[in-house]
Design a protein around this motif. Structure first.
Motif, mmCIF file in Angstrom:
data_model
loop_
_atom_site.group_PDB
_atom_site.id
_atom_site.type_symbol
_atom_site.label_atom_id
_atom_site.label_comp_id
_atom_site.label_asym_id
_atom_site.label_seq_id
_atom_site.Cartn_x
_atom_site.Cartn_y
_atom_site.Cartn_z
ATOM 1 N N ILE A 26 0.883 -1.153 0.000
ATOM 2 C CA ILE A 26 0.000 0.000 0.000
ATOM 3 C C ILE A 26 0.920 1.202 0.000
ATOM 4 N N GLY A 27 0.758 2.065 -1.002
ATOM 5 C CA GLY A 27 1.682 3.172 -1.142
ATOM 6 C C GLY A 27 1.003 4.515 -1.270
ATOM 7 N N ASP A 28 1.779 5.543 -0.974
ATOM 8 C CA ASP A 28 1.287 6.905 -1.156
ATOM 9 C C ASP A 28 1.263 7.238 -2.646
ATOM 10 N N ALA A 29 0.763 8.422 -2.972
ATOM 11 C CA ALA A 29 0.587 8.812 -4.375
ATOM 12 C C ALA A 29 1.906 8.900 -5.136
ATOM 13 N N GLY A 30 3.011 9.091 -4.433
ATOM 14 C CA GLY A 30 4.291 9.252 -5.103
ATOM 15 C C GLY A 30 5.167 8.019 -5.133
ATOM 16 N N MET A 31 4.741 6.944 -4.509
ATOM 17 C CA MET A 31 5.575 5.736 -4.453
ATOM 18 C C MET A 31 5.713 5.126 -5.846
ATOM 19 N N PRO A 32 6.940 4.967 -6.335
ATOM 20 C CA PRO A 32 7.092 4.345 -7.651
ATOM 21 C C PRO A 32 6.765 2.855 -7.582
ATOM 22 N N ILE A 33 5.994 2.392 -8.540
ATOM 23 C CA ILE A 33 5.625 0.979 -8.608
ATOM 24 C C ILE A 33 6.491 0.342 -9.697
ATOM 25 N N PRO A 34 7.241 -0.698 -9.353
ATOM 26 C CA PRO A 34 8.110 -1.318 -10.359
ATOM 27 C C PRO A 34 7.313 -1.873 -11.545
ATOM 28 N N GLN A 35 7.918 -1.802 -12.710
ATOM 29 C CA GLN A 35 7.298 -2.341 -13.908
ATOM 30 C C GLN A 35 7.012 -3.818 -13.719
ATOM 31 N N LEU A 42 -6.156 3.613 -6.730
ATOM 32 C CA LEU A 42 -7.344 4.161 -6.081
ATOM 33 C C LEU A 42 -7.290 5.677 -5.959
ATOM 34 N N ALA A 43 -6.143 6.290 -6.297
ATOM 35 C CA ALA A 43 -5.976 7.732 -6.133
ATOM 36 C C ALA A 43 -6.984 8.490 -6.989
ATOM 37 N N VAL A 44 -7.726 9.379 -6.339
ATOM 38 C CA VAL A 44 -8.699 10.219 -7.033
ATOM 39 C C VAL A 44 -8.140 11.626 -7.178
ATOM 40 N N CYS A 45 -7.654 12.164 -6.085
ATOM 41 C CA CYS A 45 -6.987 13.460 -6.052
ATOM 42 C C CYS A 45 -6.130 13.470 -4.787
ATOM 43 N N GLN A 53 -7.371 5.098 5.340
ATOM 44 C CA GLN A 53 -8.627 4.507 4.870
ATOM 45 C C GLN A 53 -8.373 3.213 4.112
ATOM 46 N N VAL A 54 -7.373 3.223 3.257
ATOM 47 C CA VAL A 54 -7.076 2.027 2.468
ATOM 48 C C VAL A 54 -6.514 0.924 3.356
ATOM 49 N N LEU A 55 -5.593 1.264 4.247
ATOM 50 C CA LEU A 55 -5.045 0.264 5.159
ATOM 51 C C LEU A 55 -6.161 -0.389 5.970
ATOM 52 N N ASN A 56 -7.051 0.403 6.530
ATOM 53 C CA ASN A 56 -8.139 -0.151 7.345
ATOM 54 C C ASN A 56 -9.046 -1.062 6.533
ATOM 55 N N ALA A 57 -9.349 -0.679 5.298
ATOM 56 C CA ALA A 57 -10.193 -1.522 4.442
ATOM 57 C C ALA A 57 -9.504 -2.842 4.122
ATOM 58 N N VAL A 58 -8.216 -2.784 3.788
ATOM 59 C CA VAL A 58 -7.466 -3.997 3.449
ATOM 60 C C VAL A 58 -7.361 -4.908 4.669
ATOM 61 N N LEU A 59 -7.076 -4.340 5.827
ATOM 62 C CA LEU A 59 -6.947 -5.161 7.036
ATOM 63 C C LEU A 59 -8.258 -5.812 7.440
ATOM 64 N N GLY A 60 -9.362 -5.258 7.001
ATOM 65 C CA GLY A 60 -10.659 -5.877 7.258
ATOM 66 C C GLY A 60 -10.873 -7.148 6.467
ATOM 67 N N LYS A 109 2.858 -9.055 -4.977
ATOM 68 C CA LYS A 109 1.857 -9.594 -5.910
ATOM 69 C C LYS A 109 1.093 -8.462 -6.587
ATOM 70 N N PHE A 110 0.790 -7.420 -5.819
ATOM 71 C CA PHE A 110 0.172 -6.222 -6.373
ATOM 72 C C PHE A 110 0.429 -5.058 -5.441
ATOM 73 N N ALA A 111 0.238 -3.854 -5.993
ATOM 74 C CA ALA A 111 0.440 -2.625 -5.227
ATOM 75 C C ALA A 111 -0.822 -1.776 -5.317
ATOM 76 N N ILE A 112 -1.153 -1.143 -4.211
ATOM 77 C CA ILE A 112 -2.309 -0.252 -4.149
ATOM 78 C C ILE A 112 -1.796 1.172 -4.035
ATOM 79 N N ARG A 113 -2.178 2.018 -4.974
ATOM 80 C CA ARG A 113 -1.794 3.430 -4.941
ATOM 81 C C ARG A 113 -2.933 4.222 -4.324
ATOM 82 N N THR A 114 -2.632 4.928 -3.244
ATOM 83 C CA THR A 114 -3.620 5.768 -2.575
ATOM 84 C C THR A 114 -3.424 7.215 -3.021
ATOM 85 N N GLY A 115 -4.272 8.097 -2.519
ATOM 86 C CA GLY A 115 -4.112 9.521 -2.782
ATOM 87 C C GLY A 115 -3.291 10.225 -1.716
ATOM 88 N N GLU A 116 -2.713 9.457 -0.798
ATOM 89 C CA GLU A 116 -1.935 10.022 0.312
ATOM 90 C C GLU A 116 -0.767 10.851 -0.213
#
Length: 131
Positions: A26-35, A42-45, A53-60, A109-116
């Motif tokens: 789970i990464g902030d908006a600027g975290m580079p995701i490897p190719q 999930l980043a909207v703005c 919010q994303v961490l809490n949803a994933v941990l659920g 396995k996958f990365a989640i980009r947040t708007g953080e």
């Protein structure tokens, strides 16, 4: 239609497909995701959704046996560090340089980009088992 939990179909399916020891970032908006790493963007703005919010949803929905975070997080983003400690109180963890965390993210396995938009709001979660 799903009534509770994560409603994003891509993210819900990826979490459901995790096996023991699979890793997710789970990464902030600027975290580079490897190719080559699947991205759930999930980043909207700026600030939406937040890392918390994303961490809490994933941990659920995910059993976590271990996590990795950047050693810089505690000093540079104490709110995120406190959130990790509170949200994963009995989960063992390792810290490493932010550069090493970025290198390690190539194996997720996958990365989640947040708007953080705060520094070092990144974590790698390792899937556990519920039995």
């Amino acid at each position: 239609m799903k009534k509770t939990g994560i409603l994003n179909s891509q993210l819900s399916g990826l979490i459901a497909a995790l096996g023991h020891k699979d890793q997710v970032m789970i990464g902030d908006a600027g975290m580079p995701i490897p190719q080559g790493v699947t991205i759930v963007d999930l980043a909207v703005c700026a600030g939406v959704p937040t890392f918390a919010q994303v961490l809490n949803a994933v941990l659920g929905e995910m059993c976590v046996e271990h996590f990795d975070a950047a050693e810089e997080t505690a000093g540079n983003n104490p709110e995120i560090w406190a959130l990790l400690q509170k949200s994963l109180p009995d989960v063992p963890y390792d810290t490493m340089s932010h550069e090493k965390l970025k290198e390690k993210s190539a194996g997720v396995k996958f990365a989640i980009r947040t708007g953080e938009c705060t520094p070092f709001a990144n974590v790698i979660l390792r899937s556990g088992v519920v039995f």
